[in-house]
Design a protein around this motif. Structure first.
Motif: not given
Length: 336
Positions: A26-31, A37-42
């Motif tokens: 998902l972060e690669a998709a943002n790049w 954009a995706y905001r991803v959290s654990l």
């Protein structure tokens, strides 16, 4: 929509790769320019760090108790701690709550057992890691588990198979959100040479099945594998074995879990899939080599098993194709 908020739920002894495959893709998709954009959290209970099954400790970004919707995507990962997590009322309660506030809910690997324990898979088809499928299915009889596909979508719920199949799942989600070109760019960025369709089998019968204990059955199995283009009818096989068709069928059901006819069909389909992915042989030649006779018979077999024709399977899985021309993943259910 300003952003797509994705929350990944972890717990002690979760699988690090389950988490990393989702968050990294998902972060690669943002790049690569994903908009929104995706905001991803654990997230984990208490906001405490989690010690993964590999022994590494991860700092989480959110306390599970404080996560509020709406969310774009909720992802529950698997790992050797999945059984404890599936028995944790606090985790299950928040999984249920957040699933109601999410556009879609997904699981990776044995995370399906947590979704099932939360009641989110009742009446649905689902998949999980092939090694844990029977145990999880036994604990959740209201869920129809199929250990074959890499991932299955049923409504707004998506379950995926073991560990790195999380990459296939996440690439499919990226494609759904942003189109196939962005998904392909992410795959190239992650140095993934292909994007497997969700209905591709997790494991091959040739690599997962233990050696057949019965000598007669083992001899016939070896005969089948060595002569896929030949006459492999149950009548012919029983004559080669020197037993009746009925007795051979009983032996196959006992030792390999399927009738001779079904074993032959699966062996031929898998051999054809291998040739389609690894060679440039014409489809008609592949069909003849694998005992299907005609390209149309092969096509029907592939549609029944994978939900796609041989040409589509080749375009998705070919090791000789350029990754930029790789077809996008599909979330269709497999044939039976």
């Amino acid at each position: 929509m300003a952003e797509r908020r994705v929350v990944v739920i972890g717990y002690d002894a979760a699988e690090l790769l389950d988490i990393a495959c989702v968050t990294t893709a998902l972060e690669a998709a943002n790049w690569q320019g994903a908009t929104p954009a995706y905001r991803v959290s654990l997230a984990a209970t208490g906001g405490r760090p989690i010690t993964c099954g590999t022994g590494l400790t991860l700092q989480v970004q959110e306390s599970l108790e404080r996560v509020l919707g709406p969310l774009d995507t909720l992802v529950v990962v698997g790992g050797i701690g999945h059984e404890a997590a599936a028995g944790d009322r606090l985790i299950l309660g928040h999984v249920r709550r957040l699933a109601r506030e999410s556009r879609r809910t997904a699981s990776v690997c044995t995370g399906a057992g947590i979704l099932a324990a939360a009641g989110l898979l009742d009446g649905r088809r689902a998949t999980t890691h092939w090694q844990w499928a029977d145990a999880i299915a036994a604990r959740n009889p209201d869920v129809v588990f199929d250990p074959g596909p890499i991932f299955i979508r049923d409504g707004n719920t998506i379950t995926s198979a073991g560990v790195t199949s999380a990459l296939d799942l996440t690439l499919a989600l990226i494609e759904e959100d942003h189109g196939p070109e962005l998904a392909r760019r992410v795959a190239r960025n992650l140095v993934i040479y292909m994007q497997r369709p969700g209905n591709q089998a997790q494991m091959s019968m040739f690599t997962t099945a233990p050696p057949v204990a019965d000598g007669l059955v083992r001899r016939i199995v070896d005969h089948i594998k060595g002569d896929l283009s030949g006459d492999l009818s149950t009548t012919t096989l029983s004559a080669a074995a020197g037993v009746s068709e009925r007795h051979l069928t009983r032996l196959f059901l006992r030792h390999v879990g399927r009738t001779p006819g079904r074993f032959v069909r699966q062996a031929r389909i898998e051999a054809a899939a291998h040739l389609l992915a690894g060679t440039s042989l014409p489809v008609a030649v592949v069909a003849a080599r694998c005992g299907f006779g005609t390209a149309e018979t092969l096509r029907q077999a592939f549609v029944d098993r994978y939900g796609i024709p041989p040409s589509r399977y080749r375009s998705v899985n070919s090791s000789t194709s350029v990754s930029g021309n790789t077809a996008a993943a599909t979330m269709s259910s497999p044939g039976t």
